[in-house]
Design a protein around this motif. Structure first.
Motif, PDB file in Angstrom:
ATOM      1  N   SER A 360       0.764  -1.240   0.000  1.00 31.60           N
ATOM      2  CA  SER A 360       0.000   0.000   0.000  1.00 31.60           C
ATOM      3  C   SER A 360       0.795   1.290   0.000  1.00 31.60           C
ATOM      4  CB  SER A 360      -0.987   0.013   1.168  1.00 31.60           C
ATOM      5  OG  SER A 360      -1.932  -1.019   0.967  1.00 31.60           O
ATOM      6  N   HIS A 361       1.969   1.317   0.637  1.00 24.15           N
ATOM      7  CA  HIS A 361       2.668   2.602   0.676  1.00 24.15           C
ATOM      8  C   HIS A 361       4.156   2.483   0.933  1.00 24.15           C
ATOM      9  CE1 HIS A 361      -0.830   2.755   3.699  1.00 24.15           C
ATOM     10  NE2 HIS A 361      -0.093   1.749   4.054  1.00 24.15           N
ATOM     11  N   LEU A 362       4.912   3.340   0.267  1.00 20.30           N
ATOM     12  CA  LEU A 362       6.326   3.604   0.572  1.00 20.30           C
ATOM     13  C   LEU A 362       7.203   2.357   0.618  1.00 20.30           C
ATOM     14  CD1 LEU A 362       5.308   6.105   3.325  1.00 20.30           C
ATOM     15  CD2 LEU A 362       6.634   6.753   1.329  1.00 20.30           C
ATOM     16  N   THR A 363       7.045   1.488  -0.337  1.00 15.24           N
ATOM     17  CA  THR A 363       7.758   0.213  -0.304  1.00 15.24           C
ATOM     18  C   THR A 363       8.518  -0.014  -1.610  1.00 15.24           C
ATOM     19  OG1 THR A 363       6.399  -0.876   1.342  1.00 15.24           O
ATOM     20  CG2 THR A 363       7.268  -2.290  -0.382  1.00 15.24           C
ATOM     21  N   TYR A 364       9.674  -0.691  -1.501  1.00 15.19           N
ATOM     22  CA  TYR A 364      10.407  -1.101  -2.704  1.00 15.19           C
ATOM     23  C   TYR A 364      10.348  -2.617  -2.840  1.00 15.19           C
ATOM     24  CZ  TYR A 364      14.082  -2.341  -5.931  1.00 15.19           C
ATOM     25  OH  TYR A 364      14.761  -2.890  -6.983  1.00 15.19           O
ATOM     26  N   VAL A 365       9.782  -3.068  -3.947  1.00 14.75           N
ATOM     27  CA  VAL A 365       9.705  -4.496  -4.244  1.00 14.75           C
ATOM     28  C   VAL A 365      10.588  -4.751  -5.466  1.00 14.75           C
ATOM     29  CG1 VAL A 365       8.178  -6.381  -4.947  1.00 14.75           C
ATOM     30  CG2 VAL A 365       7.332  -4.636  -3.375  1.00 14.75           C
ATOM     31  N   GLY A 366      11.782  -5.329  -5.234  1.00 12.37           N
ATOM     32  CA  GLY A 366      12.675  -5.602  -6.364  1.00 12.37           C
ATOM     33  C   GLY A 366      13.014  -7.077  -6.389  1.00 12.37           C
ATOM     34  N   ASP A 367      12.898  -7.717  -7.547  1.00  9.01           N
ATOM     35  CA  ASP A 367      13.203  -9.145  -7.706  1.00  9.01           C
ATOM     36  C   ASP A 367      12.436  -9.995  -6.693  1.00  9.01           C
ATOM     37  OD1 ASP A 367      15.247  -8.701  -9.800  1.00  9.01           O
ATOM     38  OD2 ASP A 367      16.254  -7.648  -8.160  1.00  9.01           O
ATOM     39  N   GLY A 368      11.140  -9.794  -6.654  1.00  9.37           N
ATOM     40  CA  GLY A 368      10.322 -10.522  -5.693  1.00  9.37           C
ATOM     41  C   GLY A 368       9.320 -11.451  -6.354  1.00  9.37           C
ATOM     42  N   GLU A 369       8.970 -12.485  -5.590  1.00  5.44           N
ATOM     43  CA  GLU A 369       7.860 -13.354  -6.004  1.00  5.44           C
ATOM     44  C   GLU A 369       6.890 -13.362  -4.841  1.00  5.44           C
ATOM     45  OE1 GLU A 369       9.191 -17.269  -6.993  1.00  5.44           O
ATOM     46  OE2 GLU A 369      10.147 -16.549  -8.833  1.00  5.44           O
ATOM     47  N   ILE A 370       5.802 -12.663  -5.005  1.00  2.00           N
ATOM     48  CA  ILE A 370       4.852 -12.530  -3.914  1.00  2.00           C
ATOM     49  C   ILE A 370       3.611 -13.333  -4.284  1.00  2.00           C
ATOM     50  CG2 ILE A 370       3.438 -10.883  -2.620  1.00  2.00           C
ATOM     51  CD1 ILE A 370       5.536  -8.779  -3.065  1.00  2.00           C
ATOM     52  N   GLY A 371       3.146 -14.148  -3.331  1.00  2.00           N
ATOM     53  CA  GLY A 371       1.977 -14.988  -3.594  1.00  2.00           C
ATOM     54  C   GLY A 371       0.684 -14.195  -3.534  1.00  2.00           C
ATOM     55  N   THR A 372      -0.426 -14.922  -3.274  1.00  2.00           N
ATOM     56  CA  THR A 372      -1.733 -14.271  -3.223  1.00  2.00           C
ATOM     57  C   THR A 372      -2.059 -13.866  -1.794  1.00  2.00           C
ATOM     58  OG1 THR A 372      -2.884 -16.363  -2.888  1.00  2.00           O
ATOM     59  CG2 THR A 372      -2.514 -15.703  -5.148  1.00  2.00           C
ATOM     60  N   HIS A 373      -2.930 -12.880  -1.652  1.00  4.85           N
ATOM     61  CA  HIS A 373      -3.423 -12.407  -0.342  1.00  4.85           C
ATOM     62  C   HIS A 373      -2.294 -12.043   0.619  1.00  4.85           C
ATOM     63  CE1 HIS A 373      -7.604 -13.564  -1.270  1.00  4.85           C
ATOM     64  NE2 HIS A 373      -7.070 -14.608  -1.873  1.00  4.85           N
ATOM     65  N   VAL A 374      -1.208 -11.569   0.099  1.00  3.88           N
ATOM     66  CA  VAL A 374      -0.087 -11.140   0.952  1.00  3.88           C
ATOM     67  C   VAL A 374      -0.285  -9.670   1.290  1.00  3.88           C
ATOM     68  CG1 VAL A 374       2.405 -10.635   0.899  1.00  3.88           C
ATOM     69  CG2 VAL A 374       1.537 -12.848   0.055  1.00  3.88           C
ATOM     70  N   ASN A 375       0.084  -9.278   2.499  1.00  7.85           N
ATOM     71  CA  ASN A 375       0.065  -7.868   2.835  1.00  7.85           C
ATOM     72  C   ASN A 375       1.483  -7.396   3.116  1.00  7.85           C
ATOM     73  OD1 ASN A 375      -0.221  -5.336   4.254  1.00  7.85           O
ATOM     74  ND2 ASN A 375      -2.402  -5.815   4.336  1.00  7.85           N
TER      75      ASN A 375
END
Ligand code: UD1
Ligand code: CA
Length: 455
Positions: A360-375
Motif C-alpha cells: 500500500s505505501h512507501l515500499t520497494y519491491v525488487g526481484d520478488g515473487e509474492i503470492g496471493t493475499h499477501v500484505n
C-alpha cells in the motif's frame, strides 16, 4: 493491380531540423517519419520497398532493421531525381511509386485512391498535389490552357508562378520503363544545381505522354516536414486522428488536448483517460479502466477494470481490477495480479505480485515473487542487491510483512508467516511462523526528570 515497386527517398540532410538525428528518424506520435511512410507503402501491396539512404545512413538502417525494405545508398545528395537513379536496378516493370521519407501523414485511403487513379487511367505518370494557403518552399503545379504543364521549384519560379497555391506533394507514380529512360535525361541546370525528379513531367509531355494529377483534399496529409515547427504540426494532426479513432471506439477522454497516445497503443471500450496521461509504445489497455490523471504508461499490458493514477509504468503487466498509485512506479517486468493494490510511493521492479495482495505505501519491491493475499506493510524494503548480484525474495500466500521491515535477499517468507514491524530478515521464515528481528525495547522509568536535572 499492376506490379508496384515503391521507392522512398530518405537520403537528404534535413538541415532545417538543426539536429544530429537524420530528419526521417524524427518521431511523429511514437514512430519515426520513415516508418510511417513504410507502413503506408505496405498498404498498397508494393512488391518491393526500396529506401534510398544517405545522410546518417547507418542510423537509418539500424532503426529500420527488420522492416520489409531494401536499401540503396545515395552518397552525395544531388537532388530527388538523382536519389531515384540510385534505385535504378529495381526500376524494371510495372509502376514505380515515389514516396518521401519526410511526408509522414499520407493516409492509406489517399494513397490507395492515388494508385488506382493512375492505373485505371493508364497514365504514364501521376502526381499528387494539394492546395495550400502558404505554398512557400514547395514546387508549384503550373497549369496552362491545355491543363497540367510542369512543376516548378520555389527557387526557380517566376513571381507569377510563386502566386500558385497548388503544390507538388512530391508523391508520384510513373511507369517503370518511362521513368528508367527519363532519369537518364535529367539535367541540373537550375537554381540548386540538383537533378529534379519533377522535371520528368515536362519530358513526358514532350513525348505526348499521359499525365494525371490528383489533388489531395486534406493538405496536411501531404505536408513535408522540414523543421521542428512542421514536425509539431504533424504530430498534433496525428494525435487528433489517433484520439478521435479511440473515442469513436468507445473510449472517454477528459480534456483530450492534454492526452498523448502513440500510434500502436490499443484501448478497450468504456475506459476513461484523464488529463495529462501519456500512453506509449505497444501499450494495450483493456475495457473499463480508469487511466490517469497523469498516467505515464509505456509498453505495458493493462487488463480490465484497472485504475492507474499519477503513476509511471514501463514494460509491465497489470491484471484485472488492480489499482495502481497514486505515485507508483512499475519498472520493467512488474507483473501485477488481479485485485492487487499498489499504493503511493511504491516502486516495483522485476517482480510478480499474486492476486489480492496489497503493497500500500512507501515500499520497494525488487526481484520478488509474492503470492496471493499477501500484505506488505508501509516502508518495506526488498534488499535485493549485494553490490554485485541481484537476489530473489519469495513471499508465500497469506503472509504478512510488518511495516518498516528489510527483507535481505535471498530470503523466503513461508505461507501465512508474519514478519514483525521493524525487522531485518536475513534468514528464511517457516510457514506459519512469526519472525521478530529487532532489538527488544528497554524502558527506563522516570528517566527524563533525572536527565533534565543533570543538564
Ligand atoms: C521536393 C520537391 C518539391 C515538393 C516538395 C514536397 C523536387 C525537386 N522537389 O522539394 O516539388 O513540393 O519536395 O515536400 O523533387 N532526398 C534524397 N536525396 C536528395 C534530395 C532529397 O533522398 O538528393 C529526399 C529527402 O530526404 C526528402 C525528399 O527527398 O525525403 C525531398 O527532399 P527535399 O530536399 O526536402 O525536397 P524539397 O526541396 O522539399
Ligand atoms: Ca522537403
Amino acid at each position: 493491380m499492376k506490379k508496384l515497386t515503391t521507392v522512398i527517398l530518405a537520403a537528404g540532410h534535413g538541415r532545417r531540423m538543426r539536429s544530429s538525428l537524420p530528419k526521417v528518424l524524427h518521431n511523429v506520435s511514437g514512430m519515426s517519419m520513415v516508418e510511417h511512410v513504410i507502413r503506408v507503402a505496405q498498404s498498397v501491396n508494393s512488391e518491393n520497398i526500396i529506401c534510398v539512404v544517405g545522410h546518417g545512413k547507418e542510423q537509418v538502417i539500424e532503426q529500420l532493421k527488420g522492416a520489409p525494405v531494401k536499401f540503396v545508398e545515395q552518397n552525395v545528395q544531388l537532388g530527388t531525381g538523382h536519389a531515384v537513379m540510385m534505385a535504378d536496378d529495381y526500376i524494371m516493370e510495372g509502376d514505380i511509386l515515389i514516396l518521401f521519407g519526410d511526408v509522414p501523414l499520407l493516409s492509406k485511403a489517399t494513397l490507395n485512391d492515388f494508385v488506382s487513379m493512375h492505373q485505371n487511367g493508364d497514365n504514364d505518370a501521376t502526381v499528387l498535389s494539394t492546395k495550400v494557403d502558404d505554398p512557400k518552399g514547395y514546387g508549384r503545379i503550373v497549369r496552362g490552357s491545355r491543363g497540367f504543364e510542369r512543376i516548378v521549384e520555389h527557387k526557380d519560379a517566376t513571381p507569377e508562378e510563386l502566386e500558385i497555391k497548388e503544390i507538388n506533394s512530391g508523391i508520384m507514380i510513373v511507369k517503370a520503363p518511362i521513368l528508367k529512360t527519363l532519369l537518364k535525361q535529367l539535367e541540373n541546370d537550375n537554381e540548386q544545381n540538383e537533378y529534379y525528379l519533377t522535371d520528368i513531367f515536362e519530358l513526358i509531355l514532350k513525348q505526348q505522354g499521359k499525365i494525371g494529377v490528383m489533388v489531395a483534399e486534406d493538405d496536411y496529409e501531404v505536408m513535408g516536414i522540414n523543421d521542428r515547427y512542421n514536425l509539431s504540426l504533424a504530430d498534433e494532426y496525428m494525435q487528433q486522428s489517433i484520439k478521435k479513432k479511440w473515442m469513436l471506439e468507445g473510449v472517454t477522454m477528459i480534456s483530450p488536448s492534454s492526452i498523448y497516445i502513440e500510434i500502436d497503443v490499443q484501448i478497450g471500450k468504456d475506459t476513461v483517460i484523464y488529463p495529462n496521461s501519456i500512453l506509449q509504445g505497444n501499450t494495450i489497455i483493456g475495457d473499463s479502466c480508469m487511466i490517469g490523471p497523469s498516467a505515464d504508461i509505456k509498453n505495458s499490458k493493462i487488463s480490465e477494470g484497472v485504475s492507474v493514477k499519477h503513476s509511471t509504468l514501463v514494460d509491465s503487466k497489470v491484471d484485472d481490477n488492480a489499482s495502481i498509485g497514486p505515485y507508483a512506479y512499475l519498472r520493467p517486468k512488474s507483473d501485477i495480479g488481479k485485485h492487487v493494490k499498489i499504493g503511493d510511493f511504491v516502486e516495483v521492479k522485476n517482480s510478480r505480485i499474486g492476486d489480492f495482495s496489497k503493497v500500500s505505501h512507501l515500499t520497494y519491491v525488487g526481484d520478488g515473487e509474492i503470492g496471493t493475499h499477501v500484505n506488505v506493510g508501509c516502508g518495506v524494503v526488498f534488499v535485493n542487491y549485494d553490490g554485485t548480484k541481484k537476489h530473489l525474495t519469495q513471499i508465500e500466500d497469506h503472509a504478512f510483512i510488518g511495516c518498516n521491515s528489510n527483507l535481505v535477499a535471498p530470503v523466503k517468507i513461508g505461507k501465512g508467516a508474519y514478519v514483525a514491524a521493524g525487522s531485518t530478515i536475513t534468514d528464511d521464515v517457516p510457514e506459519g511462523a512469526l519472525a521478530i528481528a529487532r532489538e527488544r525495547q528497554v524502558i527506563k522509568t522516570n528517566w527524563s526528570s533525572k536527565y533534565q536535572k543533570k543538564v
